[in-house]
Motif scaffolding. Structure first.
Motif, PDB file in Angstrom:
ATOM      1  N   SER A  38      27.741 -18.772 -19.228  1.00 27.79           N
ATOM      2  CA  SER A  38      28.689 -19.073 -18.163  1.00 27.79           C
ATOM      3  C   SER A  38      29.851 -18.088 -18.217  1.00 27.79           C
ATOM      4  O   SER A  38      30.165 -17.519 -19.269  1.00 27.79           O
ATOM      5  N   ALA A  39      30.479 -17.905 -17.068  1.00 29.70           N
ATOM      6  CA  ALA A  39      31.666 -17.062 -16.971  1.00 29.70           C
ATOM      7  C   ALA A  39      32.440 -17.484 -15.733  1.00 29.70           C
ATOM      8  O   ALA A  39      31.845 -17.739 -14.678  1.00 29.70           O
ATOM      9  N   PHE A  40      33.752 -17.572 -15.881  1.00 29.30           N
ATOM     10  CA  PHE A  40      34.626 -17.937 -14.760  1.00 29.30           C
ATOM     11  C   PHE A  40      34.169 -19.244 -14.099  1.00 29.30           C
ATOM     12  O   PHE A  40      34.192 -19.379 -12.883  1.00 29.30           O
ATOM     13  N   ASP A  41      33.725 -20.187 -14.942  1.00 24.05           N
ATOM     14  CA  ASP A  41      33.308 -21.527 -14.506  1.00 24.05           C
ATOM     15  C   ASP A  41      32.028 -21.518 -13.672  1.00 24.05           C
ATOM     16  O   ASP A  41      31.717 -22.502 -12.993  1.00 24.05           O
ATOM     17  N   TRP A  42      31.271 -20.443 -13.726  1.00 23.55           N
ATOM     18  CA  TRP A  42      29.945 -20.372 -13.111  1.00 23.55           C
ATOM     19  C   TRP A  42      28.898 -20.289 -14.209  1.00 23.55           C
ATOM     20  O   TRP A  42      29.081 -19.578 -15.203  1.00 23.55           O
ATOM     21  N   VAL A  43      27.784 -20.982 -14.040  1.00 25.55           N
ATOM     22  CA  VAL A  43      26.608 -20.731 -14.868  1.00 25.55           C
ATOM     23  C   VAL A  43      25.851 -19.593 -14.204  1.00 25.55           C
ATOM     24  O   VAL A  43      25.445 -19.696 -13.044  1.00 25.55           O
ATOM     25  N   LEU A  44      25.699 -18.494 -14.922  1.00 24.39           N
ATOM     26  CA  LEU A  44      25.107 -17.302 -14.324  1.00 24.39           C
ATOM     27  C   LEU A  44      23.609 -17.498 -14.086  1.00 24.39           C
ATOM     28  O   LEU A  44      22.957 -18.271 -14.795  1.00 24.39           O
ATOM     29  N   PRO A  45      23.056 -16.779 -13.110  1.00 22.94           N
ATOM     30  CA  PRO A  45      21.619 -16.917 -12.834  1.00 22.94           C
ATOM     31  C   PRO A  45      20.738 -16.293 -13.900  1.00 22.94           C
ATOM     32  O   PRO A  45      19.536 -16.548 -13.925  1.00 22.94           O
ATOM     33  N   LEU A 248      33.696  -8.382 -13.508  1.00 19.50           N
ATOM     34  CA  LEU A 248      34.962  -8.044 -12.863  1.00 19.50           C
ATOM     35  C   LEU A 248      35.023  -6.599 -12.401  1.00 19.50           C
ATOM     36  O   LEU A 248      35.594  -6.301 -11.344  1.00 19.50           O
ATOM     37  N   HIS A 249      34.434  -5.691 -13.167  1.00 21.88           N
ATOM     38  CA  HIS A 249      34.674  -4.271 -12.930  1.00 21.88           C
ATOM     39  C   HIS A 249      33.475  -3.472 -12.431  1.00 21.88           C
ATOM     40  O   HIS A 249      33.652  -2.409 -11.824  1.00 21.88           O
ATOM     41  N   ASP A 250      32.268  -3.946 -12.673  1.00 19.25           N
ATOM     42  CA  ASP A 250      31.091  -3.133 -12.362  1.00 19.25           C
ATOM     43  C   ASP A 250      30.095  -3.785 -11.413  1.00 19.25           C
ATOM     44  O   ASP A 250      29.233  -3.102 -10.865  1.00 19.25           O
ATOM     45  N   SER A 251      30.185  -5.080 -11.227  1.00 17.85           N
ATOM     46  CA  SER A 251      29.133  -5.787 -10.475  1.00 17.85           C
ATOM     47  C   SER A 251      29.328  -5.763  -8.973  1.00 17.85           C
ATOM     48  O   SER A 251      28.387  -6.004  -8.213  1.00 17.85           O
ATOM     49  N   GLY A 252      30.566  -5.514  -8.524  1.00 16.18           N
ATOM     50  CA  GLY A 252      30.862  -5.618  -7.100  1.00 16.18           C
ATOM     51  C   GLY A 252      31.141  -7.041  -6.649  1.00 16.18           C
ATOM     52  O   GLY A 252      31.393  -7.300  -5.465  1.00 16.18           O
ATOM     53  N   TRP A 253      31.138  -7.991  -7.572  1.00 17.09           N
ATOM     54  CA  TRP A 253      31.373  -9.399  -7.250  1.00 17.09           C
ATOM     55  C   TRP A 253      32.861  -9.689  -7.191  1.00 17.09           C
ATOM     56  O   TRP A 253      33.640  -9.224  -8.026  1.00 17.09           O
ATOM     57  N   ASP A 254      33.274 -10.467  -6.223  1.00 15.05           N
ATOM     58  CA  ASP A 254      34.660 -10.902  -6.081  1.00 15.05           C
ATOM     59  C   ASP A 254      34.758 -12.328  -6.596  1.00 15.05           C
ATOM     60  O   ASP A 254      34.216 -13.248  -5.974  1.00 15.05           O
ATOM     61  N   ARG A 255      35.439 -12.531  -7.714  1.00 14.46           N
ATOM     62  CA  ARG A 255      35.479 -13.871  -8.323  1.00 14.46           C
ATOM     63  C   ARG A 255      36.206 -14.880  -7.445  1.00 14.46           C
ATOM     64  O   ARG A 255      36.081 -16.081  -7.643  1.00 14.46           O
ATOM     65  N   ASN A 256      36.994 -14.409  -6.460  1.00 15.59           N
ATOM     66  CA  ASN A 256      37.724 -15.310  -5.560  1.00 15.59           C
ATOM     67  C   ASN A 256      36.984 -15.570  -4.258  1.00 15.59           C
ATOM     68  O   ASN A 256      37.518 -16.218  -3.361  1.00 15.59           O
ATOM     69  N   SER A 257      35.760 -15.066  -4.151  1.00 13.11           N
ATOM     70  CA  SER A 257      35.014 -15.168  -2.896  1.00 13.11           C
ATOM     71  C   SER A 257      34.382 -16.533  -2.682  1.00 13.11           C
ATOM     72  O   SER A 257      34.005 -16.878  -1.562  1.00 13.11           O
ATOM     73  N   GLY A 258      34.205 -17.283  -3.772  1.00  8.75           N
ATOM     74  CA  GLY A 258      33.480 -18.542  -3.678  1.00  8.75           C
ATOM     75  C   GLY A 258      31.981 -18.366  -3.752  1.00  8.75           C
ATOM     76  O   GLY A 258      31.223 -19.349  -3.758  1.00  8.75           O
ATOM     77  N   GLN A 259      31.520 -17.116  -3.803  1.00 10.45           N
ATOM     78  CA  GLN A 259      30.102 -16.814  -3.917  1.00 10.45           C
ATOM     79  C   GLN A 259      29.682 -16.778  -5.387  1.00 10.45           C
ATOM     80  O   GLN A 259      30.447 -16.373  -6.259  1.00 10.45           O
ATOM     81  N   ALA A 260      28.450 -17.200  -5.643  1.00  6.20           N
ATOM     82  CA  ALA A 260      27.936 -17.193  -7.013  1.00  6.20           C
ATOM     83  C   ALA A 260      27.835 -15.765  -7.544  1.00  6.20           C
ATOM     84  O   ALA A 260      27.577 -14.828  -6.778  1.00  6.20           O
ATOM     85  N   PRO A 261      28.021 -15.568  -8.835  1.00  4.10           N
ATOM     86  CA  PRO A 261      27.879 -14.241  -9.426  1.00  4.10           C
ATOM     87  C   PRO A 261      26.447 -13.732  -9.310  1.00  4.10           C
ATOM     88  O   PRO A 261      25.500 -14.516  -9.183  1.00  4.10           O
ATOM     89  N   PRO A 262      26.272 -12.411  -9.392  1.00  2.00           N
ATOM     90  CA  PRO A 262      24.928 -11.833  -9.288  1.00  2.00           C
ATOM     91  C   PRO A 262      24.156 -11.927 -10.601  1.00  2.00           C
ATOM     92  O   PRO A 262      24.707 -12.271 -11.650  1.00  2.00           O
ATOM     93  N   GLU A 263      22.870 -11.603 -10.525  1.00  2.00           N
ATOM     94  CA  GLU A 263      22.043 -11.462 -11.731  1.00  2.00           C
ATOM     95  C   GLU A 263      22.621 -10.363 -12.626  1.00  2.00           C
ATOM     96  O   GLU A 263      23.170  -9.369 -12.140  1.00  2.00           O
ATOM     97  N   LEU A 264      22.485 -10.545 -13.927  1.00  2.00           N
ATOM     98  CA  LEU A 264      22.892  -9.507 -14.862  1.00  2.00           C
ATOM     99  C   LEU A 264      21.797  -8.458 -14.981  1.00  2.00           C
ATOM    100  O   LEU A 264      20.620  -8.809 -15.077  1.00  2.00           O
TER     101      LEU A 264
END
Length: 289
Positions: A38-45, A248-264
């Protein structure tokens, strides 16, 4: 939904990383650490291979070394083959609804608060500290436990006392700091800085406070390489900060977007596993097989 339906046991609770199953004995549970991260209160895929086994085996190692300070919830490692090395038979406790955080170094959310107010959870700190500074004395900075998907909230000691009572609050504060001081010295002797960590405690029917859940793992702690530690500069970690940094820096994901994080990516999964294995091996002196 249970990841281990083949156990044939009722699933009581599925958290970000751990699952709890009912056992025939009313005072016992089967606790299983999955490979979820998990990271930033999300369970990653994505999952991290062997992570659950590493967390469980490292927790057992620490429980054994802390037994003179506080009892723990482990009853047995005799578990079904499907969850070997990642499952534990544990006491069923009344859990205290507080994340008990000890900080010996300033970083993370503590560093963010310090920059605004020169305090962390209401505790005043001196001027001139930087990210990664060692504190003169470790501090207790509790957090309220949030539901899955919501944020734990840092609170001051008196706010926590309002939730759990003064006697319990003082007891878990003192235990948290005592455990941290012991573990920090053990880790430092092995070339690892224990920057901060969190504990969870439960209560037996007779009122005894018991150390529960996991303890002093790369999931619940910040581990830094002592050789390269540089306050205000390099803070090489053996924990999931590597995953947080990628998100935060390489994935292109915005942690404030409300969208789930991407696959690692595969390389990030491999590097994360290597960091967890290294933490285990460097702390215990054992090879993780």
């Amino acid at each position: 939904m249970s990841q281990y339906a083949e156990l044939g046991l009722p699933l009581i609770h599925a958290g970000k990383v751990r699952e709890l199953y009912a056992l025939p004995e009313a005072d016992r549970l089967l606790m299983v650490a999955t490979d979820n991260i998990s990271a930033f209160d999300w369970v990653l895929p994505s999952t991290i291979p062997d992570k659950g086994a590493i967390l469980t085996q490292l927790s057992l190692w620490w429980f054994d070394r802390l037994r003179d300070i506080v009892p723990n919830h482990v009853i047995s490692t005799d578990v079904p083959a499907a969850v070997a090395r990642r499952g534990l038979v544990v006491e069923k406790l009344e859990m205290i609804p507080v994340e008990c955080v000890a900080r010996g170094y300033l970083t993370g959310s503590g560093w963010a608060e310090y920059q605004q107010s020169r305090t962390v959870c209401g505790i005043g700190l001196p001027e001139g500290l930087v990210d990664g500074s060692r504190l003169a004395e470790p501090i207790f900075t509790p957090a309220t436990k949030a539901a899955l998907g919501e944020h734990d909230e840092n609170v001051d000691f008196e706010t926590m006392v309002g939730t759990v009572g003064r006697e319990t609050g003082e007891a878990i504060r003192d235990l948290t700091l005592r455990i941290y001081r012991t573990a920090e010295e053990v880790a430092r002797d092995r070339g690892i800085i224990l920057a901060d960590t969190k504990f969870e405690f439960g209560v037996r029917p007779d009122g005894t406070i018991v150390l529960a859940d996991e303890v002093l793992t790369p999931d619940s702690s910040r581990f830094w390489d002592a050789a390269s530690w540089q306050p205000g500069g390099r803070l090489d970690s053996y924990d999931k900060q590597y995953v947080r940094n990628w998100l935060l820096h390489d994935s292109g994901w915005d942690r404030n977007s409300g969208q789930a994080p991407p696959e690692l990516p595969a390389a990030v999964i491999e590097q994360t596993r290597e960091r967890y294995v290294r933490a285990y091996e460097q702390l215990t002196g054992l090879r993780f097989a």
